[in-house]
Write a protein that holds these residues in place. Structure first.
Motif, PDB file in Angstrom:
ATOM      1  N   VAL A 142     -79.045  35.733  12.129  1.00 33.73           N
ATOM      2  CA  VAL A 142     -77.698  36.082  11.691  1.00 33.73           C
ATOM      3  C   VAL A 142     -77.673  37.583  11.499  1.00 33.73           C
ATOM      4  O   VAL A 142     -78.623  38.179  10.974  1.00 33.73           O
ATOM      5  CB  VAL A 142     -77.284  35.342  10.399  1.00 33.73           C
ATOM      6  N   TYR A 143     -76.614  38.215  11.965  1.00 36.55           N
ATOM      7  CA  TYR A 143     -76.459  39.669  11.893  1.00 36.55           C
ATOM      8  C   TYR A 143     -75.125  39.966  11.226  1.00 36.55           C
ATOM      9  O   TYR A 143     -74.095  39.457  11.675  1.00 36.55           O
ATOM     10  CB  TYR A 143     -76.506  40.273  13.295  1.00 36.55           C
ATOM     11  N   ALA A 144     -75.141  40.765  10.150  1.00 39.95           N
ATOM     12  CA  ALA A 144     -73.909  40.963   9.392  1.00 39.95           C
ATOM     13  C   ALA A 144     -73.993  42.190   8.510  1.00 39.95           C
ATOM     14  O   ALA A 144     -75.078  42.614   8.112  1.00 39.95           O
ATOM     15  CB  ALA A 144     -73.644  39.739   8.512  1.00 39.95           C
ATOM     16  N   TYR A 145     -72.824  42.730   8.209  1.00 39.01           N
ATOM     17  CA  TYR A 145     -72.673  43.705   7.134  1.00 39.01           C
ATOM     18  C   TYR A 145     -71.824  43.004   6.069  1.00 39.01           C
ATOM     19  O   TYR A 145     -70.871  42.303   6.413  1.00 39.01           O
ATOM     20  CB  TYR A 145     -71.960  44.970   7.658  1.00 39.01           C
ATOM     21  N   PRO A 146     -72.148  43.167   4.763  1.00 35.29           N
ATOM     22  CA  PRO A 146     -71.391  42.446   3.740  1.00 35.29           C
ATOM     23  C   PRO A 146     -69.909  42.802   3.756  1.00 35.29           C
ATOM     24  O   PRO A 146     -69.559  43.973   3.930  1.00 35.29           O
ATOM     25  CB  PRO A 146     -72.030  42.901   2.417  1.00 35.29           C
ATOM     26  N   GLY A 147     -69.075  41.827   3.560  1.00 41.63           N
ATOM     27  CA  GLY A 147     -67.635  42.068   3.486  1.00 41.63           C
ATOM     28  C   GLY A 147     -66.935  40.816   2.997  1.00 41.63           C
ATOM     29  O   GLY A 147     -67.120  39.747   3.587  1.00 41.63           O
ATOM     30  N   THR A 148     -66.148  40.957   1.938  1.00 41.34           N
ATOM     31  CA  THR A 148     -65.416  39.823   1.388  1.00 41.34           C
ATOM     32  C   THR A 148     -64.325  39.424   2.377  1.00 41.34           C
ATOM     33  O   THR A 148     -63.595  40.332   2.815  1.00 41.34           O
ATOM     34  CB  THR A 148     -64.772  40.224   0.041  1.00 41.34           C
ATOM     35  N   GLY A 166     -82.095  34.669  25.007  1.00 41.90           N
ATOM     36  CA  GLY A 166     -82.058  33.219  25.155  1.00 41.90           C
ATOM     37  C   GLY A 166     -81.900  32.420  23.875  1.00 41.90           C
ATOM     38  O   GLY A 166     -81.884  31.199  23.909  1.00 41.90           O
ATOM     39  N   LYS A 167     -81.769  33.097  22.745  1.00 39.83           N
ATOM     40  CA  LYS A 167     -81.691  32.367  21.473  1.00 39.83           C
ATOM     41  C   LYS A 167     -80.291  32.424  20.866  1.00 39.83           C
ATOM     42  O   LYS A 167     -79.504  33.296  21.195  1.00 39.83           O
ATOM     43  CB  LYS A 167     -82.723  32.943  20.495  1.00 39.83           C
ATOM     44  N   ARG A 168     -80.043  31.477  19.953  1.00 39.16           N
ATOM     45  CA  ARG A 168     -78.726  31.389  19.329  1.00 39.16           C
ATOM     46  C   ARG A 168     -78.587  32.386  18.185  1.00 39.16           C
ATOM     47  O   ARG A 168     -79.434  32.446  17.305  1.00 39.16           O
ATOM     48  CB  ARG A 168     -78.470  29.968  18.813  1.00 39.16           C
ATOM     49  N   ALA A 169     -77.479  33.144  18.199  1.00 39.08           N
ATOM     50  CA  ALA A 169     -77.257  34.184  17.197  1.00 39.08           C
ATOM     51  C   ALA A 169     -75.844  34.090  16.643  1.00 39.08           C
ATOM     52  O   ALA A 169     -74.908  33.702  17.343  1.00 39.08           O
ATOM     53  CB  ALA A 169     -77.486  35.569  17.816  1.00 39.08           C
ATOM     54  N   LEU A 170     -75.722  34.446  15.374  1.00 38.06           N
ATOM     55  CA  LEU A 170     -74.438  34.438  14.673  1.00 38.06           C
ATOM     56  C   LEU A 170     -74.167  35.842  14.139  1.00 38.06           C
ATOM     57  O   LEU A 170     -75.069  36.480  13.596  1.00 38.06           O
ATOM     58  CB  LEU A 170     -74.513  33.439  13.504  1.00 38.06           C
TER      59      LEU A 170
END
Lengths: 195, 542
Positions: free
Chosen positions: B25-31, B73-77
């Motif tokens: 999972v790849y993210a920057y925090p954000g409400t 080849g892998k699943r990412a969010l």
């Protein structure tokens, strides 16, 4: 059968813990439940609220419609008043009495409490003072939950007590005991005043 | 055996992704999107599977890294709040042109009513813009189920899939029945260079192939199990209902719940949770009814398309016609009113009521920064303070009233620079540590290169405070970053924002305001919230 509960307070007062305990009890009892919370910016000392809806049938909306809340449970008296348009005609307000004044234009306390007391069904108590006197300074919110317990109707007070035990279990026996004591104090207050 | 858990919409998404065999999972925090990544970071399953989950510097780096994982080849969010879509839009739109290998789901959490945001933009437009499928769950259970389907769809179409949440689903809890976790995918990097190297020749071919996929994408949405036409007794059953049913409703995402809350059970209804818009189902509903109400959270995305589809003579109402409010999130009350069902407030609003806006915590270091800044700026009536996105934006409110602007992540430095270029003095930027690494560094480089006369305050609380204390990408690196970008050593200062240090901070501010070039002051003190949390944890362990 349904029970719509508006929880309110000021960011940091612990209304989400009340919601967690009721949610835990409701889930264990096999009730349907939806609980909308407020996270993020408004948690910084601003007004916070949560809509908690319990039912024996599936719950549709995450939000409580106007005029349908069976219960307002508030950690702060002005924050209880804020959600009056959501209160059902025969709904009950269970609230802390002591204002949390962190804004310059907080209303006159006497007028505010008079407006609260003019409502048909109100139970209020200075829960912070009781918590302090009883040596339970961190459990004021569980006093409030105890006060509200007789009005939850779909859940018995014993079911809520068991949920208090489960929710606080990982914090150790002393914390569980303090919160159970607080819960019982609140519960007996409501039994006394509604006699 | 069924396993039921009480989950926030965000948590349902997170668990759905983990159970779909997520690898990162790849993210920057954000409400209101933050809890998705936090759930994965705390999940024992994710830990045992080595799911990559550390916070990213911004949404663009997140999107690109997720695309790289998909390439392998892998699943990412990828998760973000709606305005994060603007930051990663370049990578997002082009990911639809390259296509994907491992499933790639992009989750945008919209914030209608702007509970914690600067605008109400509707991410479904981004999905249409990039020409990819969009999912919009109506509830926590559906959000969980959709994740596995979104990953599978992404792999079968070889395209990213956008999932859109709104605050009221992201932050609402309900019981979710969860299933078994699928295995993760093995490493299998793509080797079709012509697909991934978007030189114009390849890009034209790839874009043509994206356009060619559109009928298939539309057909999949028409047959989606997440879209459902709910007709009373099958309209036409008694021979006289067709076209006579009065109003029919198109309910998108969580609007479905508001309609079901108050509408009569025999109301003809199209539940929409999978786009592009299914023209066939809209026409079927329209044929059975004499009028259509479109209930959707956010902007009139579906309403505009339905109007175009049905033509000017067919009455379509919603946010554009004023039947529903043009701005703000939907409520069960406004949906009921649009359906002609009266709402029932018994008690009028209270008299003894005041607004209680959020405020900086007692003891917060940002307070001391503003106290010092305000003291100095009393001497400079022409000064302007360019603010940024974070807790310190609350410095705009009383008692400080300390900032003049707040637009988007990083804009403090660049707007101060532009104003200084125009001749404004003093031009001051106030930016938080996490916002600085998110989008402030590049602007600082511009200012250094131009020798702009700005004073930048990087108010460093060692965390991403506003969203609840997530790790900040540049902690303990800010001085090094500023020096590397070319800020001069003698115009770079680190101070501790405490009431006792205000004389020192005001002295430095005065000196640097007088300097006709870039200066950076870094007041550094830990966030009161993370400090309190750390102390609680320490006490718990003792």
């Amino acid at each position: 059968m349904k029970r719509d509960i508006k929880l309110s307070g000021v960011g940091g007062q612990g209304i989400l813990t009340i919601a967690t305990v009721i949610g835990e009890a409701a889930t264990a009892a096999g009730l349907y439940l939806k609980q909308a919370e407020v996270h993020g910016m408004s948690q910084r000392g601003g007004d916070v609220q949560s809509d908690l809806r319990l039912g024996t049938e599936p719950v549709c909306s995450d939000l409580i419609p106007l005029g349908q809340a069976d219960l307002i449970i508030s950690m702060e008296p002005m924050e209880a008043l804020r959600y009056l348009p959501y209160l059902a005609p025969d709904g009950t307000v269970v609230t802390a009495s002591r204002p949390l004044v962190n804004i310059p234009d907080y209303p006159d306390e006497t007028a505010l409490l008079a407006e609260l007391d003019a409502l048909p069904h109100v139970v209020r108590l200075d829960i912070e003072a009781v918590a302090r006197e009883q040596g339970l300074p961190k459990s004021a919110n569980m006093i409030l939950l105890g006060m509200a317990a007789p009005f939850l109707s779909l859940l018995r007070p014993e079911q809520l007590q068991e949920a208090v035990g489960r929710v606080f279990a990982r914090k150790g026996e002393a914390v569980v005991q303090a919160n159970l004591d607080a819960f019982r104090l609140g519960l007996s207050h409501t039994y006394q005043v509604s006699k | 055996m069924s396993d039921k858990r009480l989950l926030l919409g965000d948590e349902a998404v997170a668990l759905g992704a983990l159970h779909a065999g997520l690898s990162g999972v790849y993210a920057y925090p954000g409400t209101p999107s933050t809890e998705i990544t936090e759930y994965i970071q705390q999940s024992p399953l994710a830990r045992s599977r080595g799911v990559r989950s550390r916070w990213c510097t911004n949404e663009k780096t997140a999107m690109e890294a997720a695309l790289g994982m998909s390439y392998a080849g892998k699943r990412a969010l990828v998760c973000m709040k709606h305005v994060g879509m603007n930051v990663c839009a370049d990578a997002f739109v082009n990911a639809a042109v390259t296509g994907v290998k491992g499933g790639l789901v992009v989750l945008a959490a919209d914030d209608p009513s702007m509970h914690s945001s600067q605008n109400e933009q509707d991410s479904r437009f981004y999905g249409k813009f990039a020409m990819i499928p969009v999912f919009e769950p109506s509830g926590q259970q559906e959000a969980y189920r959709m994740m596995a389907e979104a990953f599978a769809l992404s792999e079968s179409l070889r395209l990213p899939v956008l999932m859109r949440l709104v605050t009221r689903l992201a932050h609402s809890r309900a019981a979710v029945e969860v299933g078994e976790a699928l295995p993760q995918q093995p490493l299998s990097p793509d080797d079709e260079r012509t697909r991934w190297v978007l030189l114009p020749g390849n890009a034209r071919r790839q874009y043509a192939s994206l356009v060619e996929k559109q009928p298939e994408i539309a057909a999949l949405a028409e047959d989606s199990r997440f879209n459902r036409l709910e007709m009373p007794d099958q309209v036409g059953h008694d021979g006289c209902r067709v076209g006579q049913a009065g109003v029919g409703v198109i309910a998108c995402g969580i609007a479905y719940n508001y309609v079901r809350e108050s509408a009569p059970a025999d109301l003809p209804l199209l539940k929409l949770s999978h786009y592009p818009l299914s023209a066939r189902q809209v026409r079927e509903l329209a044929a059975a009814c004499s009028r259509i109400l479109v209930a959707e959270d956010g902007q009139p995305f579906v309403e505009e398309q339905v109007r175009a589809l049905l033509g000017a003579d067919y009455p379509v109402c919603g946010r554009l016609t004023g039947d529903l409010p043009r701005t703000g999130e939907l409520t069960p009350d406004c949906v009921a009113a649009a359906l002609g069902v009266a709402s029932a407030a018994t008690f009028p609003p209270a008299h003894n009521l005041a607004v209680r806006p959020p405020q900086l915590c007692q003891g917060c270091g940002h307070r001391d920064v503003y106290a010092a800044l305000n003291r100095v700026l009393e001497e400079f009536p022409g000064a302007r303070v360019f603010g940024d996105i974070g807790c310190y934006t609350l410095g705009a409110l009383p008692p400080f009233r300390a900032i003049d602007t707040c637009v988007d992540m990083g804009a403090s430095i660049t707007m101060a620079k532009g104003a200084a270029d125009a001749g404004l003095r003093p031009a001051i930027a106030v930016i938080g540590d996490s916002t600085f690494t998110h989008s402030g560094m590049t602007g600082l480089l511009d200012a250094v290169n131009d020798g702009s006369a700005i004073t930048v305050i990087i108010s460093d609380n060692l965390t991403t405070g506003m969203t609840g204390g997530q790790d900040s990408a540049g902690t303990h690196k800010y001085e090094a970053i500023c020096l590397a970008l070319g800020v001069e050593r003698e115009h770079l200062h680190k101070v501790i924002p405490l009431p006792g240090n205000i004389p020192e901070i005001t002295r430095i501010l005065r000196e640097e305001i007088a300097y006709e070039g870039v200066s950076v002051i870094i007041p550094q003190r830990e966030c009161m919230q993370t400090l309190a949390r750390r102390n609680r944890q320490k006490k718990g362990k003792a």
